[in-house]
Structure formats: structure tokens, C-alpha cells
Write an enzyme that holds these catalytic residues in place. Sequence first.
Site, PDB file in Angstrom:
ATOM      1  N   ASP A  54       0.800  -1.295   0.004  1.00 58.14           N
ATOM      2  CA  ASP A  54       0.018   0.241  -0.120  1.00 58.14           C
ATOM      3  C   ASP A  54       0.704   1.169   0.116  1.00 58.14           C
ATOM      4  O   ASP A  54       0.419   2.122  -0.625  1.00 58.14           O
ATOM      5  CB  ASP A  54      -1.074  -0.069   1.126  1.00 58.14           C
ATOM      6  N   GLY A 139      -5.076  -6.240  18.535  1.00 55.47           N
ATOM      7  CA  GLY A 139      -3.648  -6.850  18.506  1.00 55.47           C
ATOM      8  C   GLY A 139      -3.344  -8.071  17.626  1.00 55.47           C
ATOM      9  O   GLY A 139      -2.140  -8.538  17.571  1.00 55.47           O
ATOM     10  N   GLU A 177      -4.531   8.476  11.843  1.00 55.21           N
ATOM     11  CA  GLU A 177      -3.656   7.416  12.451  1.00 55.21           C
ATOM     12  C   GLU A 177      -2.572   7.763  12.177  1.00 55.21           C
ATOM     13  O   GLU A 177      -1.545   7.755  13.024  1.00 55.21           O
ATOM     14  CB  GLU A 177      -4.064   5.881  11.580  1.00 55.21           C
ATOM     15  N   ASP A 189      -5.774  -0.648   5.379  1.00 57.90           N
ATOM     16  CA  ASP A 189      -6.636  -0.953   6.541  1.00 57.90           C
ATOM     17  C   ASP A 189      -7.957  -0.192   6.442  1.00 57.90           C
ATOM     18  O   ASP A 189      -9.298  -1.017   6.647  1.00 57.90           O
ATOM     19  CB  ASP A 189      -6.217  -0.812   7.909  1.00 57.90           C
TER      20      ASP A 189
HETATM   21  C1  GLA Z   1      -0.097  -2.698   8.319  1.00 56.24           C
HETATM   22  C2  GLA Z   1      -0.463  -1.417   7.863  1.00 56.24           C
HETATM   23  C3  GLA Z   1      -0.811  -1.541   6.489  1.00 56.24           C
HETATM   24  C4  GLA Z   1      -0.175  -2.305   5.411  1.00 56.24           C
HETATM   25  C5  GLA Z   1       0.274  -3.531   6.008  1.00 56.24           C
HETATM   26  C6  GLA Z   1       1.210  -4.272   5.416  1.00 56.24           C
HETATM   27  O1  GLA Z   1      -1.219  -3.587   8.642  1.00 56.24           O
HETATM   28  O2  GLA Z   1      -1.631  -0.940   8.600  1.00 56.24           O
HETATM   29  O3  GLA Z   1      -1.054  -0.244   5.902  1.00 56.24           O
HETATM   30  O4  GLA Z   1       1.040  -1.440   5.285  1.00 56.24           O
HETATM   31  O5  GLA Z   1       0.849  -3.389   7.565  1.00 56.24           O
HETATM   32  O6  GLA Z   1       0.866  -4.685   4.178  1.00 56.24           O
END
Ligand code: GLA
Length: 406
Positions: A54, A139, A177, A189
Site C-alpha cells: 500500500d 492486536g 492514524e 486497513d
Molecule cells: C499494516 C499497515 C497497512 C499495511 C500492512 C502491510 O497492517 O497498517 O497499511 O502496510 O501493514 O501490508
Amino acid sequence: MEKSETNIFFKRLQDLLFEKFIKGNKERENAFKKENLINILSPGRVNIIGEHTDYNLGLSINTAINKYIFIAGYENKTDYVEVFSRYLNDSNKFSLEDITFDKTTSWINYIKGVLKEYIQHGHKIGGFSIVVDSNLPIGAGISSSASLEVGVAEFVEELFNLKVNKKETVKYCNSAENNFVGVNCGFMDQFSVAYGKENNVIYLNFKDLSYEYIPFDLEDNLILIVDSKEERNLANTEYNKRRQECNDAVQLISKIVKNKNIKSLSDISLDSLYELEDKIPEKLFRRVKHVVTENNRVLLSKEYLLKGDIEKLGKILFESHNSLRYDYEVSTEKLDYLVDEMSKIKGVYGVRLMGAGFGGSVISIVKKSKIDSITDIIDGKFLKKFNVSPDFIDCLFSDGTRRVKF
Ligand code: GLA
């Protein structure tokens, strides 16, 4: 999750809201109307494939799952926000005039950060009282934080009739965030949580946040998440290190190949990847290789999904894990063990670590009929080796964050 189960959660939350914030206050008791309550259901997420792509403006296939954060609340006509979390058995109260980072209560910062974004963007928000519950483990790497952020965003949009489109909502939550909570994550996410769709996965291009839904009927299969319970201690620092390495690689490569169009690692094609092998430091090359090959794995997975070829999709999940393990170096002994041991069991199509890595969970696609034997075998072996029982979370794909009316 069954509708009746959702209703039980909300009914319980509404009673709690009354108990915590209304009962005993005559003015509030008189003004209280059940129909003014806003109920929000906000899911967690899984990432089928496309890890650490991402923030490299690449591709992924992800979606929301049927494990949720529940929010119920109403406008309290003051200038402060009151929150009670049933899940954490903790409460908090803060003024909208003075939203500052709370060093002692980490969970409240997700709520504060989102509200601050809306206020900074000129949206009118008044005080409110909410109660929060969850059946989404915290978590475990299934984005309880993004779920809370998007849930609160949806709550205030509904309560105050804010006109915000969904992409903006995702951007506000992501910015909360990054800039308020201080976690430098990409868009995956918040996007999956907001855009999920039942029986579908989202094929997402992070370059411009364009997306497509791909139908993925799990039929006789399930998504099984296995939480290693290993705390993701290094997650933040190592995650930021990987991001930095990727930025360094872009700078270096665009100079070497004298191509200004290389703005991210996702601008490097699979064909030209190996030309870089002896031109950049070995470790940096492996980081680049992961991102470029992972984007390609997403493309292949899309094809397999469209053809309904779950066997091939499963194989690609294993390849993704190896790349994360050896090239991107974000796996751990426990995650590798889960992948290795699960790969030996009949009925497991594919497994890989999910999310940032450095602990947390693996995602697998498994045959529904084999779920009990898979969990029994893995539980026994993992417990024996590491003296801890992993958690098993089976799930289906779900719609994104939404208001629920009764
Ligand atoms: C975490 C981050 C996401 C992404 C993943 C790895 O979950 O929150 O934005 O970068 O790691 O794919």
C-alpha cells in the site's frame, strides 16, 4: 454473524448507554428518545494478498470480515465526548475544544484523532456519548484500530448529517492514524473496513485508490486466521524502517536507470526487476523484489479468483509468505512455524503472514469441513513448541462500516 446476534450486542449496548450516561440525570432522562440513537457496525479486515504494497502505491486484494466493533450513542448537547468501552471496561471523557493526545489511554486516541480530522476540515461536530463493544480481537492484526476509526467517523457523519464521501472518510481516518496516533500505515486497513462487501473482495490500486469488487464465494471454504499471540513489538520501528528502505530504493533506482517516471517501487516492472540485481545493494534488492513480485502475485490472484481457482490462489499465498520471510524479512519463527505446519495439512489451500508482520496472525483459506482437525493439530503442535495456544478466528467477507437501524 447472524442478525439476531448483532441485535443482542446493540440491545446490550443501548441498555449500557442508558445506565452510564442517562440514568439519574433528569434532564437527559426526559430528553432521551430511543429513535435518536445511532448504532454503527464496523468490521475488521483481512488482506488476501498484497502485503507491504500500500505505501509503495501497488496493489492488494483485501476486504472486511464478519467480526465487528459495535458503537451506540447519541448527541448529548454539550461540548464534550463521553465514551465507555464495554470490551476494555474503561471510560473516557474529553472536550471537543481541546483534543490532545492521551499518553496513558492509547485507545481513546483513535477516536480523538478522527474527530480532530473532521473539525480541521470544517465539519460541525457537537458533544456525544457512546458505548463501544467488540468481538474483534485487539492486536491480532485484523485492524481493530481502523475499524474503530471508521466506525467513529460513520457515527459522527450520521449523527451530525455530515456530507462526506467514502474516500474522504478513509482519508480522514488514515490521516488520524498517521498524524494523531502516530502510526505511519498505508491506506489498506481503513479502505477495506469502509468498502467491504459481502461475498466479495476488493481489488485495490493504491496509486489512485481505484478499486473493483471481485466476487469470491467461499462456498465450502472459510478464511481462518490464526493469531500467534506474539506481540508485535517491533512492528512500528521495523515497519518504518521498511518504508524508508523502499524510499531509498526508489531514489537510487530512478538515478541508476535515469528514469524520472519511477516514483514508487510499483513503477518497476517484473521484466526489468532482475536488471537491477547487481546494481543496488543486495538487501535493498530483496526489498524491491518483494514489492514487485507481490504486485505480480496480486495480478495473478485476481485471475485465479475470476476463474474460481482456489488451489492456485492458495499456492500464491505460500509464495507471498516466502517473499515476506526471505526478501522483506518481516516474519518471525512463530509465524513461519504456523505456515510450515499448516501447509502439511489436507484441506489447507494456502497460508501466509498477514499485515505488517513481526508477530500477529497468519491468514489461510481452508476447507470448512476440515476446520476442527486443522485447529486441533495446530493447537497441539504450537502449544507444545511455544508453550502458548494460538487463537483461531474463522470468518467470512462482510459489508463495510454501516449504520444499523432496528
Ligand atoms: C499494516 C499497515 C497497512 C499495511 C500492512 C502491510 O497492517 O497498517 O497499511 O502496510 O501493514 O501490508
